[in-house]
Write a protein that holds these residues in place. Structure first.
Motif, PDB file in Angstrom:
ATOM      1  N   LEU D  62      17.450   1.388  -0.734  1.00 37.03           N
ATOM      2  CA  LEU D  62      17.336   1.474   0.729  1.00 37.03           C
ATOM      3  C   LEU D  62      16.908   2.870   1.150  1.00 37.03           C
ATOM      4  O   LEU D  62      17.405   3.857   0.626  1.00 37.03           O
ATOM      5  CB  LEU D  62      18.669   1.123   1.391  1.00 37.03           C
ATOM      6  CG  LEU D  62      19.119  -0.335   1.286  1.00 37.03           C
ATOM      7  CD1 LEU D  62      20.497  -0.521   1.908  1.00 37.03           C
ATOM      8  CD2 LEU D  62      18.103  -1.250   1.972  1.00 37.03           C
ATOM      9  N   LYS D  63      16.001   2.933   2.129  1.00 35.97           N
ATOM     10  CA  LYS D  63      15.448   4.212   2.574  1.00 35.97           C
ATOM     11  C   LYS D  63      16.459   5.036   3.361  1.00 35.97           C
ATOM     12  O   LYS D  63      16.547   6.256   3.162  1.00 35.97           O
ATOM     13  CB  LYS D  63      14.214   3.959   3.433  1.00 35.97           C
ATOM     14  CG  LYS D  63      13.461   5.216   3.864  1.00 35.97           C
ATOM     15  CD  LYS D  63      12.173   4.862   4.610  1.00 35.97           C
ATOM     16  CE  LYS D  63      11.514   6.064   5.270  1.00 35.97           C
ATOM     17  NZ  LYS D  63      10.908   7.016   4.331  1.00 35.97           N
ATOM     18  N   GLY D  64      17.229   4.374   4.234  1.00 41.61           N
ATOM     19  CA  GLY D  64      18.121   5.168   5.075  1.00 41.61           C
ATOM     20  C   GLY D  64      19.368   4.418   5.498  1.00 41.61           C
ATOM     21  O   GLY D  64      19.446   3.192   5.410  1.00 41.61           O
ATOM     22  N   THR D  65      20.360   5.188   5.963  1.00 45.04           N
ATOM     23  CA  THR D  65      21.608   4.629   6.470  1.00 45.04           C
ATOM     24  C   THR D  65      21.452   4.352   7.964  1.00 45.04           C
ATOM     25  O   THR D  65      20.684   5.025   8.635  1.00 45.04           O
ATOM     26  CB  THR D  65      22.733   5.671   6.263  1.00 45.04           C
ATOM     27  OG1 THR D  65      22.777   5.994   4.885  1.00 45.04           O
ATOM     28  CG2 THR D  65      24.072   5.142   6.705  1.00 45.04           C
ATOM     29  N   HIS D  66      22.195   3.373   8.471  1.00 41.05           N
ATOM     30  CA  HIS D  66      22.195   3.131   9.919  1.00 41.05           C
ATOM     31  C   HIS D  66      23.260   4.011  10.559  1.00 41.05           C
ATOM     32  O   HIS D  66      24.395   3.592  10.758  1.00 41.05           O
ATOM     33  CB  HIS D  66      22.453   1.661  10.204  1.00 41.05           C
ATOM     34  CG  HIS D  66      21.290   0.800   9.856  1.00 41.05           C
ATOM     35  ND1 HIS D  66      21.203   0.080   8.683  1.00 41.05           N
ATOM     36  CD2 HIS D  66      20.118   0.578  10.510  1.00 41.05           C
ATOM     37  CE1 HIS D  66      20.053  -0.570   8.645  1.00 41.05           C
ATOM     38  NE2 HIS D  66      19.367  -0.281   9.727  1.00 41.05           N
ATOM     39  N   MET D  67      22.867   5.233  10.878  1.00 34.91           N
ATOM     40  CA  MET D  67      23.864   6.216  11.307  1.00 34.91           C
ATOM     41  C   MET D  67      24.514   5.860  12.638  1.00 34.91           C
ATOM     42  O   MET D  67      25.648   6.260  12.894  1.00 34.91           O
ATOM     43  CB  MET D  67      23.234   7.602  11.348  1.00 34.91           C
ATOM     44  CG  MET D  67      22.773   8.052   9.965  1.00 34.91           C
ATOM     45  SD  MET D  67      22.423   9.804   9.874  1.00 34.91           S
ATOM     46  CE  MET D  67      21.839   9.942   8.157  1.00 34.91           C
ATOM     47  N   ASN D  92      36.149  -0.764   8.003  1.00 34.18           N
ATOM     48  CA  ASN D  92      35.128  -1.205   8.967  1.00 34.18           C
ATOM     49  C   ASN D  92      33.769  -0.593   8.662  1.00 34.18           C
ATOM     50  O   ASN D  92      32.735  -1.251   8.783  1.00 34.18           O
ATOM     51  CB  ASN D  92      35.540  -0.805  10.395  1.00 34.18           C
ATOM     52  CG  ASN D  92      36.689  -1.639  10.896  1.00 34.18           C
ATOM     53  OD1 ASN D  92      36.951  -2.726  10.363  1.00 34.18           O
ATOM     54  ND2 ASN D  92      37.396  -1.146  11.902  1.00 34.18           N
ATOM     55  N   ILE D  93      33.781   0.669   8.298  1.00 25.20           N
ATOM     56  CA  ILE D  93      32.507   1.338   7.999  1.00 25.20           C
ATOM     57  C   ILE D  93      31.860   0.703   6.773  1.00 25.20           C
ATOM     58  O   ILE D  93      30.654   0.414   6.778  1.00 25.20           O
ATOM     59  CB  ILE D  93      32.735   2.856   7.795  1.00 25.20           C
ATOM     60  CG1 ILE D  93      33.089   3.506   9.139  1.00 25.20           C
ATOM     61  CG2 ILE D  93      31.519   3.515   7.175  1.00 25.20           C
ATOM     62  CD1 ILE D  93      33.469   4.962   9.054  1.00 25.20           C
ATOM     63  N   ARG D  94      32.647   0.464   5.720  1.00 23.69           N
ATOM     64  CA  ARG D  94      32.090  -0.197   4.527  1.00 23.69           C
ATOM     65  C   ARG D  94      31.454  -1.523   4.906  1.00 23.69           C
ATOM     66  O   ARG D  94      30.344  -1.846   4.466  1.00 23.69           O
ATOM     67  CB  ARG D  94      33.196  -0.472   3.491  1.00 23.69           C
ATOM     68  CG  ARG D  94      33.583   0.702   2.658  1.00 23.69           C
ATOM     69  CD  ARG D  94      34.577   0.300   1.561  1.00 23.69           C
ATOM     70  NE  ARG D  94      33.910  -0.354   0.439  1.00 23.69           N
ATOM     71  CZ  ARG D  94      34.527  -1.099  -0.467  1.00 23.69           C
ATOM     72  NH1 ARG D  94      35.835  -1.312  -0.376  1.00 23.69           N
ATOM     73  NH2 ARG D  94      33.853  -1.640  -1.455  1.00 23.69           N
ATOM     74  N   LEU D  95      32.150  -2.288   5.752  1.00 24.05           N
ATOM     75  CA  LEU D  95      31.688  -3.618   6.145  1.00 24.05           C
ATOM     76  C   LEU D  95      30.407  -3.527   6.989  1.00 24.05           C
ATOM     77  O   LEU D  95      29.406  -4.191   6.705  1.00 24.05           O
ATOM     78  CB  LEU D  95      32.812  -4.273   6.968  1.00 24.05           C
ATOM     79  CG  LEU D  95      32.870  -5.783   6.985  1.00 24.05           C
ATOM     80  CD1 LEU D  95      33.214  -6.312   5.591  1.00 24.05           C
ATOM     81  CD2 LEU D  95      33.952  -6.253   7.979  1.00 24.05           C
ATOM     82  N   ASN D  96      30.456  -2.680   8.017  1.00 17.55           N
ATOM     83  CA  ASN D  96      29.345  -2.656   8.979  1.00 17.55           C
ATOM     84  C   ASN D  96      28.106  -1.979   8.424  1.00 17.55           C
ATOM     85  O   ASN D  96      27.007  -2.206   8.907  1.00 17.55           O
ATOM     86  CB  ASN D  96      29.781  -1.941  10.264  1.00 17.55           C
ATOM     87  CG  ASN D  96      30.834  -2.730  11.017  1.00 17.55           C
ATOM     88  OD1 ASN D  96      30.875  -3.955  10.909  1.00 17.55           O
ATOM     89  ND2 ASN D  96      31.692  -2.035  11.755  1.00 17.55           N
ATOM     90  N   LEU D  97      28.275  -1.128   7.432  1.00 21.65           N
ATOM     91  CA  LEU D  97      27.107  -0.462   6.856  1.00 21.65           C
ATOM     92  C   LEU D  97      26.784  -1.023   5.478  1.00 21.65           C
ATOM     93  O   LEU D  97      25.923  -0.488   4.788  1.00 21.65           O
ATOM     94  CB  LEU D  97      27.318   1.053   6.809  1.00 21.65           C
ATOM     95  CG  LEU D  97      27.126   1.729   8.173  1.00 21.65           C
ATOM     96  CD1 LEU D  97      28.428   1.905   8.899  1.00 21.65           C
ATOM     97  CD2 LEU D  97      26.367   3.030   8.036  1.00 21.65           C
ATOM     98  N   LEU D  98      27.470  -2.086   5.090  1.00 21.97           N
ATOM     99  CA  LEU D  98      27.211  -2.737   3.798  1.00 21.97           C
ATOM    100  C   LEU D  98      27.244  -1.708   2.673  1.00 21.97           C
ATOM    101  O   LEU D  98      26.392  -1.713   1.778  1.00 21.97           O
ATOM    102  CB  LEU D  98      25.847  -3.448   3.825  1.00 21.97           C
ATOM    103  CG  LEU D  98      25.660  -4.469   4.957  1.00 21.97           C
ATOM    104  CD1 LEU D  98      24.210  -4.926   5.017  1.00 21.97           C
ATOM    105  CD2 LEU D  98      26.605  -5.652   4.767  1.00 21.97           C
TER     106      LEU D  98
END
Lengths: 269, 269, 269, 269
Positions: D62-67, D92-98
């Motif tokens: 993956l190119k980038g994180t959804h900050m 929650n962060i693990r879940l929402n950012l996969l």
């Protein structure tokens, strides 16, 4: 610890004659931290942590200030920080330290709630604020400082490049003599609308598109932002004098650019 | 000042038994400033001002370190700071403080001469550098840190906006275990070519146009820059391990974005 | 990168009319680093690294300053920084930027050689210095700031305690309008002799004994140090005005104590 | 601002393939400020302002994180920061950012209520605290850092001088792996009782006498304080590993002294 019983009065060195009889402009404490309530236009008040300096003047005849009384005055201060509560604090300090002039500076982060421009999603941006008060026999003077992050897009880069233009975060730093009541939010808004764009904490893609396009339709030098801010402060009825400095973290340079305008409405120009 | 004659030996409290017999990893001094010569690929050496920490380990049987000997070792150090001169300094410290391990950290601004890309006009950009050395019975280990300012243009903003894209200054912070000789300039260059553009001190209009256009033809997230840098450090024969962190002063936000890659070539993965 | 040939003149956005016709007090650059030679009473000159701000004023009719010319002026400056070389730099800036007022600030660590009081062993202590110059049609004004670390022993703690007294590092921060020539060392010495003791980098046991005993024979509040310094600055023929602030890192508190005296000899009091 | 209607999906550049397929250890945001409730042993909770970093790991594909999702997770976090609420946030962060790994760091001033030793008058002293959590498939790890101001009196200076001894403010900086529940106050107290004396905000003369005399009856090198703290941390059942560094603002020097002890109970030594 000590054999000396606590009720025997200890010598008060501060009250002695100093070796050199010079009056002191300010003697006090710096960098004491405390929880503080500051005014919030939307919520009434906002809880923050302040870094506080307190001081008094000292006549030529006294060796030292009773600095513990400054700490006591601060510990007893549990009001929302306003024009009038600050006057009470400074009045107490003048009284308890037998000083003709009392001074206080509160430095704190102020958090501004801000909706993302397209999605309306909520977020918070921090501005560094300082409220200073001085009380003497002529009354109270009030100084407000705000440091607001904004965005600038370079008009020169835009005009000469075949594509794009460099942009960067900049800080609008205001220092203002204030007459009476004020909202911190007013001056943050004045700073934001004077730049290429405001900055946000939460931006979804639709928002990022809108912020980018708005900023690129408003290219500005630090000089432009300084003039925009100053034009608004010149018209503000509560601002007695100001220094408006804009400093941009130039993205093409390792150093910053800045512009500053100073104006004192209380003086004939 | 004192009635006690100077030739009567003063008690050496440091040599006493400590109350608690725990060995100490590092005991020493922090934040002493000194003029320092560091290696410069073009000029041979470069004069700078360093902020220095020096320390030794301390066995469980001794109460304190003789810190003044660390200051003496530093005052006697007048060589260009290299791999080998650092070893001599650390060797002297081990010897004079009877320590099994000696440690030194030099933090300094390093100035890089850089020609503007179109006009060729000269300029200088400062990078924050740190050189750390540790010497014990297993030999010397060397750590280099460089913090290089660069420019990033956001690929997301560029893809979704009808015009422009937000750009900002970013810092590429490298921390690396180094095997033997190295040039600071190498790692600054690796940092610069891995970003959307290098930054410059002196840019005339032709240069600004070129930097803007180059940066907009190389849009990069902090993640991209971290990967670009890391790919180069993975191949660098002198780098034993590294942490490569890129932090950008996002121009649309009040906060920063960052990405970090860590890799240790000395360990099987 | 660009198809546009370099000899086609690029538009000069800075020369355009601004949207708001307000004059700007200062527009320029901040935080550019450079190697700098400063005057050293003993060695003639001392090499340091300076952090530099440069600025000019800007009339209401021009949109922006040509900031690259400020960088050029700095790159061409290779003299020892003195009263007269600073005037040349500011004169060049006024000329090249067509400005009526030019401003420069150089911030740098200044290293003072100091012999330990008993053993005479050499050492160096760093003081943070700032030299500011402003040149306009009325001539040049010069401001010097020095921040000198010193030691204070508390007279109150000494008077009331059965043993000892708390001591701490303090900083004497001077800001002074200077008329013509000056040595930085003079003001560092004034700061040091005004406190309980100077501080040193290298102290052997005999020296530490002497410093401790000297300091305990000179207990001083921050107010005392501020008065001692001010009495000396009042008599100094080159000092036109000053602010002398002493801030001590109180060892019994988590916050600091400070005292400040301001005086302007050019004004009738 | 834009002609493009908002419901047309904008390209998700972050999901693209990166040019270089390297996994990233941490990608996220730094320096976002928020109001935070932290646990307070006496009051249940304490309102402070935190500076927050949030990050996830990123696979090579993956190119980038959804900050922006990190900012959203933080905006939704309104609980008192504890071991368990932090786990929820990271989950929650693990879940929402996969993401397979989520990381959070909260830095904040913690205010400790403290009664003056003789008069019992109340005051507050600020300690800088950091709570870090990491959650991956192996569970959560927790790191606590506290920086507590204390006072040290030099045993060498006391032993060799005919009067007095230099004292100074010092900072006890702990970094600790924590297993489960903890009170910040515990580690501040461990820091304070390990030094010559604690520091206070409010001290009347009787208190100042007591603090001075207590400190002078407990002279300590930074090495002594580091050992005292470490002996207590070695016995603390919740501390898995630690680094205990003591740095004193030496009042006779312009530089600092420090000592550091590191220990990892999870490793056989």
């Amino acid at each position: 610890m000590s054999a000396r019983p606590p009720f025997i009065p200890l010598v008060d060195v501060q009250m002695e004659q100093p070796g050199i009889a010079l009056p002191i402009n300010r003697a006090g404490i710096k960098g004491i931290k405390m929880p503080l309530l500051v005014q919030d236009r939307q919520e009434g008040s906002q809880a923050t942590i302040a870094d506080v300096d307190l001081a008094v003047d000292l006549p030529a005849s006294l060796k030292g200030t009773h600095m513990s009384r400054l700490v006591e005055a601060l510990d007893n201060f549990d009001e929302v920080l306003t024009h009038t509560s600050l006057r009470r604090l400074l009045g107490n300090i003048r009284l308890n330290l037998l000083a003709s002039c009392a001074f206080a500076r509160f430095s704190f982060p102020f958090l501004v709630r801000k909706a993302a421009p397209a999605t309306g999603k909520p977020g918070r941006v921090a501005c560094a604020c300082v409220i200073e008060g001085k009380l003497d026999e002529h009354g109270q003077t009030l100084v407000l400082r705000t440091a607001t992050p904004v965005m600038t897009v370079c008009p020169c880069s835009m005009a000469i490049s075949s594509v794009g233009a460099h942009s960067q975060r900049a800080t609008v730093s205001l220092e203002m003599g204030i007459d009476g009541l004020f909202w911190i939010e007013e001056f943050i808004e004045i700073s934001e609308v004077s730049a290429s764009s405001a900055v946000y904490s939460l931006l979804k893609r639709e928002d990022e598109k809108m912020v980018t396009e708005k900023a690129f339709s408003n290219p500005m030098f630090v000089e432009d932002v300084a003039r925009n801010v100053s034009a608004r402060l010149l018209e503000h009825p509560r601002v007695l004098w100001f220094s408006a400095e804009v400093e941009s973290l130039e993205s093409i340079h390792g150093h910053n650019a800045f512009a500053r305008i100073e104006h004192d409405k209380t003086k004939r120009n």
